[in-house]
Motif scaffolding. Structure first.
Motif, PDB file in Angstrom:
ATOM      1  N   SER A  91       0.644  -1.195  -0.211  1.00 10.32           N
ATOM      2  CA  SER A  91      -0.069   0.046  -0.060  1.00 10.32           C
ATOM      3  C   SER A  91       0.743   1.264  -0.050  1.00 10.32           C
ATOM      4  N   ALA A  92       2.046   1.303   0.710  1.00 14.09           N
ATOM      5  CA  ALA A  92       2.835   2.472   0.854  1.00 14.09           C
ATOM      6  C   ALA A  92       3.488   3.010  -0.432  1.00 14.09           C
ATOM      7  N   LEU A  93       3.635   1.822  -1.170  1.00 11.94           N
ATOM      8  CA  LEU A  93       4.277   2.011  -2.521  1.00 11.94           C
ATOM      9  C   LEU A  93       3.480   2.854  -3.431  1.00 11.94           C
ATOM     10  N   PHE A  94       1.997   2.824  -3.242  1.00 12.42           N
ATOM     11  CA  PHE A  94       1.263   3.795  -4.254  1.00 12.42           C
ATOM     12  C   PHE A  94       0.826   4.890  -3.484  1.00 12.42           C
ATOM     13  N   ASN A  95       1.346   5.257  -2.353  1.00 11.01           N
ATOM     14  CA  ASN A  95       0.808   6.323  -1.336  1.00 11.01           C
ATOM     15  C   ASN A  95       2.092   7.205  -0.919  1.00 11.01           C
ATOM     16  N   VAL A  96       3.339   6.971  -1.333  1.00  9.99           N
ATOM     17  CA  VAL A  96       4.422   7.637  -1.194  1.00  9.99           C
ATOM     18  C   VAL A  96       5.335   7.820  -2.286  1.00  9.99           C
ATOM     19  N   SER A  97       6.037   9.101  -2.414  1.00  6.03           N
ATOM     20  CA  SER A  97       7.044   9.406  -3.493  1.00  6.03           C
ATOM     21  C   SER A  97       8.390   9.048  -3.125  1.00  6.03           C
ATOM     22  N   LEU A  98       8.752   8.208  -3.751  1.00  6.46           N
ATOM     23  CA  LEU A  98      10.384   7.965  -3.489  1.00  6.46           C
ATOM     24  C   LEU A  98      11.279   8.925  -3.526  1.00  6.46           C
ATOM     25  N   ALA A  99      12.167   9.137  -2.596  1.00  2.00           N
ATOM     26  CA  ALA A  99      12.956  10.422  -2.770  1.00  2.00           C
ATOM     27  C   ALA A  99      14.279   9.871  -2.074  1.00  2.00           C
ATOM     28  N   GLY A 100      14.783  10.424  -0.926  1.00  2.00           N
ATOM     29  CA  GLY A 100      15.961  10.273  -0.334  1.00  2.00           C
ATOM     30  C   GLY A 100      16.658  11.227   0.360  1.00  2.00           C
ATOM     31  N   PRO A 101      17.747  11.291   0.821  1.00  2.00           N
ATOM     32  CA  PRO A 101      18.803  10.408   0.993  1.00  2.00           C
ATOM     33  C   PRO A 101      18.634   9.194   1.768  1.00  2.00           C
ATOM     34  N   THR A 102      19.525   8.327   1.772  1.00  2.00           N
ATOM     35  CA  THR A 102      19.530   6.899   2.714  1.00  2.00           C
ATOM     36  C   THR A 102      20.082   7.232   4.105  1.00  2.00           C
ATOM     37  N   ILE A 103      19.110   7.257   4.947  1.00  2.00           N
ATOM     38  CA  ILE A 103      19.575   7.815   6.294  1.00  2.00           C
ATOM     39  C   ILE A 103      18.658   6.868   7.346  1.00  2.00           C
ATOM     40  N   PHE A 104      19.893   6.138   8.205  1.00  2.00           N
ATOM     41  CA  PHE A 104      19.332   5.206   9.232  1.00  2.00           C
ATOM     42  C   PHE A 104      19.100   5.659  10.566  1.00  2.00           C
ATOM     43  N   GLY A 105      19.633   6.926  10.975  1.00  2.00           N
ATOM     44  CA  GLY A 105      19.661   7.296  12.448  1.00  2.00           C
ATOM     45  C   GLY A 105      18.342   7.130  13.138  1.00  2.00           C
ATOM     46  N   HIS A 106      17.202   7.992  12.120  1.00  2.00           N
ATOM     47  CA  HIS A 106      15.679   8.088  12.601  1.00  2.00           C
ATOM     48  C   HIS A 106      15.295   6.829  12.992  1.00  2.00           C
ATOM     49  N   VAL A 107      15.297   5.910  12.197  1.00  2.00           N
ATOM     50  CA  VAL A 107      14.591   4.590  12.426  1.00  2.00           C
ATOM     51  C   VAL A 107      15.384   3.731  13.682  1.00  2.00           C
ATOM     52  N   ILE A 108      16.634   3.822  13.737  1.00  2.00           N
ATOM     53  CA  ILE A 108      17.286   3.197  14.854  1.00  2.00           C
ATOM     54  C   ILE A 108      16.918   3.934  16.132  1.00  2.00           C
ATOM     55  N   SER A 109      16.900   5.241  16.126  1.00  2.00           N
ATOM     56  CA  SER A 109      16.603   5.947  17.183  1.00  2.00           C
ATOM     57  C   SER A 109      15.086   5.511  17.824  1.00  2.00           C
ATOM     58  N   THR A 110      14.173   5.591  16.659  1.00  2.00           N
ATOM     59  CA  THR A 110      12.621   5.123  17.041  1.00  2.00           C
ATOM     60  C   THR A 110      12.682   3.605  17.665  1.00  2.00           C
ATOM     61  N   ALA A 111      13.345   2.834  17.067  1.00  2.00           N
ATOM     62  CA  ALA A 111      13.296   1.398  17.420  1.00  2.00           C
ATOM     63  C   ALA A 111      13.722   1.383  18.956  1.00  2.00           C
ATOM     64  N   ALA A 112      15.109   2.199  19.246  1.00  2.00           N
ATOM     65  CA  ALA A 112      15.420   2.330  20.570  1.00  2.00           C
ATOM     66  C   ALA A 112      14.652   2.997  21.621  1.00  2.00           C
ATOM     67  N   LEU A 113      13.800   3.682  21.162  1.00  2.00           N
ATOM     68  CA  LEU A 113      12.788   4.353  22.098  1.00  2.00           C
ATOM     69  C   LEU A 113      11.755   3.320  22.431  1.00  2.00           C
ATOM     70  N   VAL A 114      11.306   2.614  21.578  1.00  2.00           N
ATOM     71  CA  VAL A 114      10.368   1.326  21.882  1.00  2.00           C
ATOM     72  C   VAL A 114      11.004   0.335  22.893  1.00  2.00           C
ATOM     73  N   ALA A 115      12.397   0.013  22.678  1.00  2.00           N
ATOM     74  CA  ALA A 115      13.250  -0.835  23.579  1.00  2.00           C
ATOM     75  C   ALA A 115      13.108  -0.199  24.861  1.00  2.00           C
ATOM     76  N   SER A 116      13.515   1.254  25.087  1.00  2.00           N
ATOM     77  CA  SER A 116      13.720   1.744  26.254  1.00  2.00           C
ATOM     78  C   SER A 116      12.657   1.962  27.014  1.00  2.00           C
ATOM     79  N   GLN A 117      11.450   2.090  26.372  1.00  2.00           N
ATOM     80  CA  GLN A 117       9.935   2.212  27.042  1.00  2.00           C
ATOM     81  C   GLN A 117       9.590   1.005  27.888  1.00  2.00           C
ATOM     82  N   SER A 118      10.037  -0.047  26.934  1.00  2.00           N
ATOM     83  CA  SER A 118       9.776  -1.481  27.576  1.00  2.00           C
ATOM     84  C   SER A 118      10.703  -1.863  28.766  1.00  2.00           C
TER      85      SER A 118
END
Length: 476
Positions: free
Chosen positions: A327-354
């Protein structure tokens, strides 16, 4: 990989009851029914007990209503020997360089051979730079990994190459019992190289030797102990939606959805890893994100909820991830650049809350990407901060990009990641594999990605003196 078990129940005639099971001709006995499940479904139960309905597949095949023929309860029991952990400190002497101007960055890989003849890596050391007589940090093996103390192990000494094509310096084949003997007598074992001569079946013995400087055994809590105590592995996924993947509507795109149903590389990675980890997640609600795209009427986002919601990031089951991805493939426009920091920090926040809620959970983030990251230092900082949390990160590289920087994040060369402040990661939490190696048949995606996960999990628990929760009543 998912280990599927099939249980078939027979009524054995009285005059056959004293016969050994392997001597019975089952086609002469009354078949009562069968049941199928994954091993994970049993060992993740708090009492390691699982009840299944017996069915006759042949008779129910032509009916919409499966016919049930009673039930079978399966109980799993972990052998005490599987809790015995062996600590090994190994070193090599007189490793040889192939030529005068080369150097050797050695590391060890320990593998076992299964019945089919396939060799499965079970442990590896760190890489030591330019060292002809290396001594590696301790490695830990348990009987559950090895099979038995007499099971043969293949110990390979390899020269690290950043392109993944590591060069064999030599190997030995020894069981744990034989390694213990090497330690007790203080002698080394010469490495050998398989010969390339077609008419010569003798291995070439080299002057390099392997020594065992420490061999000790102790009983420790195992991965299954934590599962039995209710600890969960929570699966999360983050998908690269940068423009370098190509237009999703064109067949040459890495995001192309084939109308025949053949999965693309992103879908394959989600299915192969998710189908293993889903059994260890009780509610099977998986946080799922995308990065590197522009949602409708918005700026480029480096971490957006895959389901399109602005309030929650979870989806239901592996198929929920697949549907949200499509579904996302048809609802977003592919762009860039490739950045990991945000998703890693978001996952880390989930782990820290647990962690703050005192929940015994461990989180596994799968990142699937096609390109080289542009925020290397920010990603290092995020990984260093996350190394104190109950979190492991699996990275799959798809497409033909140069993934050398991913090897840096993997930290398999023995050097811990260092943040911009000078803080060093407390442990390695990243495992990376290029999917092109998987597709060429060289390795199994699941085996490669999950190879270090049990060790990372147990290292986190043991270094923090976290014991398994008290288990409920055992199966009787």
């Amino acid at each position: 990989m998912v280990q599927t078990l099939v249980f078939r129940v027979y009524d054995v005639d009285t005059h056959f009851q004293d016969l050994e099971v392997k001597m019975l001709k089952l086609d002469e006995q009354q078949f009562l029914g069968e049941a199928t499940c994954a091993l994970s479904e049993i060992v993740t139960k708090s009492n390691k007990s699982f009840t299944l309905d017996l069915v006759h597949k042949e008779e129910s095949a032509g009916s919409n209503r499966p016919q049930h023929f009673g039930q079978i309860t399966v109980c799993a029991d972990e052998c005490i020997s599987s809790k015995t952990t062996t600590e090994l400190i190994m070193r090599c002497l007189n490793l040889e360089c192939r030529d005068l101007f080369s150097r050797i960055d050695p590391f060890l890989v320990i593998s076992k051979t299964v019945e089919s003849g396939v060799r499965i890596p079970i442990c590896k050391t760190e890489v030591l730079r330019n060292d002809l007589s290396p001594t590696w940090k301790p490695v830990f093996l348990n009987i559950q990994q090895v099979g038995s103390k007499e099971s043969p192990l293949i110990i390979e000494c390899l020269n690290f190459n950043s392109n993944g094509k590591h060069e064999l310096a030599g190997k030995v084949q020894k069981s744990l019992a034989e390694l213990e003997k090497l330690h007790s007598i203080g002698e080394g074992e010469h490495l050998f190289l398989p010969t390339t001569e077609m008419n010569d079946h003798q291995n070439k013995v080299v002057k390099s030797q392997l020594f065992v400087d420490k061999f000790s055994e102790s009983v420790q809590h195992t991965f299954l102990d934590y599962l039995a105590g209710g600890c969960e592995l929570n699966f999360m996924v983050a998908i690269d939606f940068t423009a370098s993947n190509g237009n999703p509507r064109l067949p040459d795109s890495l995001h192309y959805i084939d109308p025949t149903g053949r999965p693309n590389a992103y879908q394959k990675a989600i299915l192969e890893v998710g189908e293993v980890l889903q059994f260890y997640d009780a509610d099977k609600r998986f946080p799922s994100w995308g990065f590197g795209a522009r949602p409708i009427d918005g700026p480029v986002s480096h971490c957006f909820n895959l389901n399109g919601s602005s309030n929650y990031c979870e989806v239901e089951g592996i198929q929920g991830i697949m549907m949200a991805y499509t579904s996302a493939l048809f609802n977003v426009s592919l762009a860039g650049p490739t950045i990991f920091g945000h998703v890693i920090s978001t996952a880390a926040l989930v782990a820290s809350q647990s962690l703050a809620n005192n929940q015994q959970k461990y989180f596994v983030l799968l990142i699937i990407t096609d390109g080289v990251i542009t925020d290397l230092q920010e990603t290092k900082d995020a990984l260093v901060n996350a190394s104190d949390l109950p979190l492991s990160i699996l990275i799959v590289g798809v497409g033909g990009a140069d993934f050398k920087e991913m090897e840096i994040l993997d930290a398999d060369k023995g050097e811990r990641l260092e943040g911009s402040s000078g803080r060093v990661a407390t442990r390695d939490i990243v495992q990376f594999v290029p999917f092109r190696d998987v597709q060429s048949g060289e390795i199994s995606a699941v085996q490669s990605l999950l190879a270090e996960l049990p060790t990372q999990f147990l290292t986190y628990m043991r270094t923090r003196d976290i014991n398994p929760n008290t288990t409920r009543e055992d199966c009787t």
